[in-house]
Design a protein around this motif. Structure first.
Motif, PDB file in Angstrom:
ATOM      1  N   ALA A  19       0.887  -1.254   0.013  1.00 44.35           N
ATOM      2  CA  ALA A  19      -0.026  -0.130  -0.008  1.00 44.35           C
ATOM      3  C   ALA A  19       0.791   1.031   0.198  1.00 44.35           C
ATOM      4  O   ALA A  19       2.015   1.330   0.672  1.00 44.35           O
ATOM      5  CB  ALA A  19      -0.883  -0.025   1.222  1.00 44.35           C
ATOM      6  N   CYS A  24      -3.962   0.617  -2.728  1.00 48.71           N
ATOM      7  CA  CYS A  24      -3.233  -0.771  -2.119  1.00 48.71           C
ATOM      8  C   CYS A  24      -3.306  -1.536  -3.631  1.00 48.71           C
ATOM      9  O   CYS A  24      -4.172  -1.250  -4.420  1.00 48.71           O
ATOM     10  CB  CYS A  24      -4.432  -1.554  -1.421  1.00 48.71           C
ATOM     11  N   PRO A  58      -5.553   3.064   2.399  1.00 49.32           N
ATOM     12  CA  PRO A  58      -5.293   1.976   3.232  1.00 49.32           C
ATOM     13  C   PRO A  58      -4.649   2.193   4.729  1.00 49.32           C
ATOM     14  O   PRO A  58      -3.848   3.224   4.841  1.00 49.32           O
ATOM     15  CB  PRO A  58      -4.025   1.137   2.517  1.00 49.32           C
TER      16      PRO A  58
END
Length: 241
Positions: A19, A24, A58
């Motif tokens: 990420a 991601c 993320p």
């Protein structure tokens, strides 16, 4: 090569997730949906972006050989994908494989409340081949689900509803208040246990860490092994179940 700075990485024997600040990515082999890229991309040697809800970034990632997990910011939503066997994805009695990220709906309202009236959700996720565990933001609750044959998921003695699969036996967790890290922190009482936890269930025995008029300790990190789950507390103790 990617021109973005990687902040998080997790890998299994056949695939890898990483990420950046905003996205991601998955690369490798995921025949049961472990890449989260849909049924059209089960293998890739070039990193491909995984799509969750718009505007999410993320916060935490974890993978096993069979499934993958992403926690997103700002609301701490957990997405799981891959092989649904053993209920490791946390979608209740639905144990189908997921080839795209799917939100674990029963964790949407966990964690502390923010000033705008939203819950902060999940802080961190960890998974093994057979089960998954998360730590919530602010209140430091732990939720686990999946295969519980060795007691790595739940410490409850009796099934309480139809979410629970057949029973087995294992050693019961007994969190101690000991101040000496070298002393035992687990008990050995054998009790019937839930074999499959099909959706996230809070590990209530960890409440013993904060018994008393003032909180004494709390979980700040966690990690899953295939047959156990370990917790790190703020005071530097390690608990295992």
């Amino acid at each position: 090569p990617l021109s973005k700075v990687v902040r998080l990485v997790a890998c299994s024997s056949a695939h890898l997730l990483f990420a950046t600040d905003h996205s991601c990515y998955a690369v490798g082999h995921g025949p049961q949906g472990q890449l989260g890229l849909g049924t059209g991309i089960l293998t890739t040697t070039i990193p491909q972006r995984i799509h969750t809800a718009q505007g999410e970034t993320p916060r935490s990632i974890s993978v096993s050989d069979f499934h993958s997990c992403i926690v997103t910011h700002p609301h701490g939503d957990l997405y799981t994908f891959g092989c649904g066997a053993f209920y490791r994805l946390g979608h209740g009695t639905d144990d189908n494989d997921c080839f795209l990220p799917r939100k674990v709906e029963c964790l949407v309202a966990v964690g502390a409340w923010s000033s705008d009236g939203q819950t902060l959700g999940v802080e961190k996720v960890s998974c093994s081949q057979w089960h998954t565990a998360v730590l919530t933001t602010g209140v430091h609750d732990v939720y686990c689900w999946g295969w519980n044959n060795f007691g790595q998921v739940s410490d409850a003695d009796e099934p309480n509803d139809d979410r629970i699969m057949p029973l087995s036996k294992r050693a019961r967790i007994d969190v101690s208040h000991t101040q000496t890290a070298s002393r035992p922190i687990l008990g050995g009482t054998i009790q019937p246990k839930k074999k499959m936890i099909v959706e996230p269930e809070r590990v209530s025995s960890l409440d013993l860490l904060s018994d008393g008029p003032e909180p004494t300790d709390e979980v700040i990190d966690l990690a899953c092994g295939n047959r156990f789950t370990a917790f790190l507390t703020r005071r530097g103790h390690i608990l295992v179940m």
